[in-house]
Write an enzyme that holds these catalytic residues in place. Structure first.
Site, PDB file in Angstrom:
ATOM      1  CD  GLN A 100      -2.784   1.237   2.467  1.00  0.00           C
ATOM      2  OE1 GLN A 100      -2.147   1.593   3.550  1.00  0.00           O
ATOM      3  NE2 GLN A 100      -3.880   1.041   2.430  1.00  0.00           N
ATOM      4  CE1 TYR A 170      -4.471   7.751   6.311  1.00  0.00           C
ATOM      5  CE2 TYR A 170      -2.476   7.264   5.330  1.00  0.00           C
ATOM      6  CZ  TYR A 170      -3.274   7.182   6.383  1.00  0.00           C
ATOM      7  OH  TYR A 170      -3.156   6.610   7.401  1.00  0.00           O
ATOM      8  CB  ALA A 345      -9.018  -5.607   8.162  1.00  0.00           C
ATOM      9  NE  ARG A 346     -13.023  -4.630  12.071  1.00  0.00           N
ATOM     10  CZ  ARG A 346     -14.155  -4.060  12.322  1.00  0.00           C
ATOM     11  NH1 ARG A 346     -14.461  -3.286  13.637  1.00  0.00           N
ATOM     12  NH2 ARG A 346     -15.052  -3.883  11.314  1.00  0.00           N
TER      13      ARG A 346
END
Length: 389
Positions: A100, A170, A345-346
């Protein structure tokens, strides 16, 4: 329409992945000195051995001021040997590796990095308690070019893909936001102008590594902030990115790391745990008014699906569904809805071997309880606090 098997091989640009499951980028907090550690390698080796098709290393800044804190990796020749060890370890387990790449922009913390943070317009960062500078035309050009350089370094490091960070306010995402972007030049005002940086950055990466690596973008569908970037505009940006032909897939996301971080995660807001890892005066602020910033949103499976459907209806390019993907039923739903990949993810932080277990027994349920107490651990090494060492 034939619904694909989520656990069968699939094409992603020039890649063939062993399945359609991607470990989503989650900042690891395991890069002392802004370099790869053995701990980081193991962090990505484990889900690779556990069955994912591709794991995503987060976060690889394209410039030193593009980090959110000093120990994050930034892409430079010194980082290549360690990254090569990491990709070798992932490949040895049969998975692909994605880097990433991005620039933190206003999410960058000058107090921690020593570099001034940059945004489309001058603003105040409530996390760093400092002003953020407006990016100049030369800053924009430098950061755009740096994405191409970072992508080439990723290729040199053995990565199979790059994921360009166009989310969470971002740098590029902050330009999309009418709340944060008050510019009056070619990068501000209309949606076409606010999306200019995103499109130019994707083209820069395509020109740098097109054909060598798969190119994915993580794109916000909405910031979760009044006056911010919203789904109607995200649909148009996705259409433009498809027309440009600069990407092989888009991973859809939501939320603002700057203004509303819990909007992305859903579930419990771990305010005491966040306060515990912060330094003063931020620690006191989180304890006193943390609830006003870390809002709590109820968790439900596939919580981004409703919005993601609208992007799916608008474009034909491959899309990755993120958010509340924890079991075979959810994966199959995503495939039936027309998404080519799912991102997790989690659930993988809780159980790195979850995909192998689902392959062996499709009714396997994730043990993740969405307490989000893993979130504050990014400062000390991201992990599920419910798993004993």
């Amino acid at each position: 329409m034939t619904v694909p098997d989520v656990l069968a091989p699939a094409k992603l640009g020039p890649l063939t992945l062993r399945n359609r499951v991607v470990k989503a980028a989650t900042f690891e907090g395991r890069t002392p000195g802004a370099l790869v550690s053995d701990d980081l390698i193991e962090y990505h080796r484990a889900p690779s051995a556990g069955g994912v098709g591709m794991t995503t290393v987060a976060y690889c800044a394209v410039a030193p001021e593009g980090r959110t804190e000093a120990d994050q990796i930034w892409m430079r020749p010194d980082a290549v040997p360690g990254l090569r060890r990491l990709t070798d370890a992932v490949h040895a387990e049969g998975a692909a590796a994605s880097a990433q790449i991005g620039h933190a922009g206003p999410v960058g913390n000058q107090r921690l990095t020593g570099y001034r943070a940059l945004a489309p317009s001058r603003m105040f960062n409530p996390l760093a308690m400092r002003s953020v500078h407006a990016a100049s035309a030369s800053d924009i050009e430098r950061i755009r070019i740096a994405h191409g350089t970072a992508a080439m370094l990723a290729a040199e490091s053995g990565f199979d893909a790059v994921e360009i960070h166009f989310g969470h306010n971002y740098f590029a995402s902050s330009f999309l936001s009418p709340k944060l972007n008050k510019r009056t030049d070619a990068y501000g005002g209309s949606l076409e102008n606010r999306a200019r940086l995103v499109r130019e950055t994707a083209r820069e990466v395509r020109e740098a590594v097109g054909g060598k690596l798969a190119i994915v973008a993580k794109l916000s569908m909405d910031d979760g902030v009044p006056g911010g970037f919203w789904l109607d505009e995200a649909i148009q940006v996705a259409r433009w990115l498809e027309e440009d032909g600069s990407l092989d897939a888009i991973q859809l996301t939501i939320g603002s790391s700057l203004l509303n971080p819990m909007y992305l995660f859903k579930g419990d807001a771990p305010i005491p745990e966040f306060a515990q890892v912060m330094q003063q005066p931020i620690k006191l602020g989180v304890r006193v008014v943390g609830g006003a910033f870390l809002h709590e949103y109820p968790y439900k499976p596939l919580f981004m699906l409703e919005s993601a459907r609208q992007i799916r209806d608008a474009v034909s390019m491959p899309l990755m569904l993120l958010g509340g993907v924890t079991d075979r039923e959810g994966m199959d739903t995503a495939m039936a809805e027309g998404f080519e990949f799912v991102a997790m993810a989690r659930a993988l932080l809780r159980e790195p071997d979850l995909i192998n277990r689902i392959a062996a027994e499709p009714k396997t349920r994730s043990l993740c309880i969405h307490c989000n107490k893993c979130m504050p651990t990014i400062y000390t090494g991201a992990r599920c606090v419910l798993v004993s060492d």
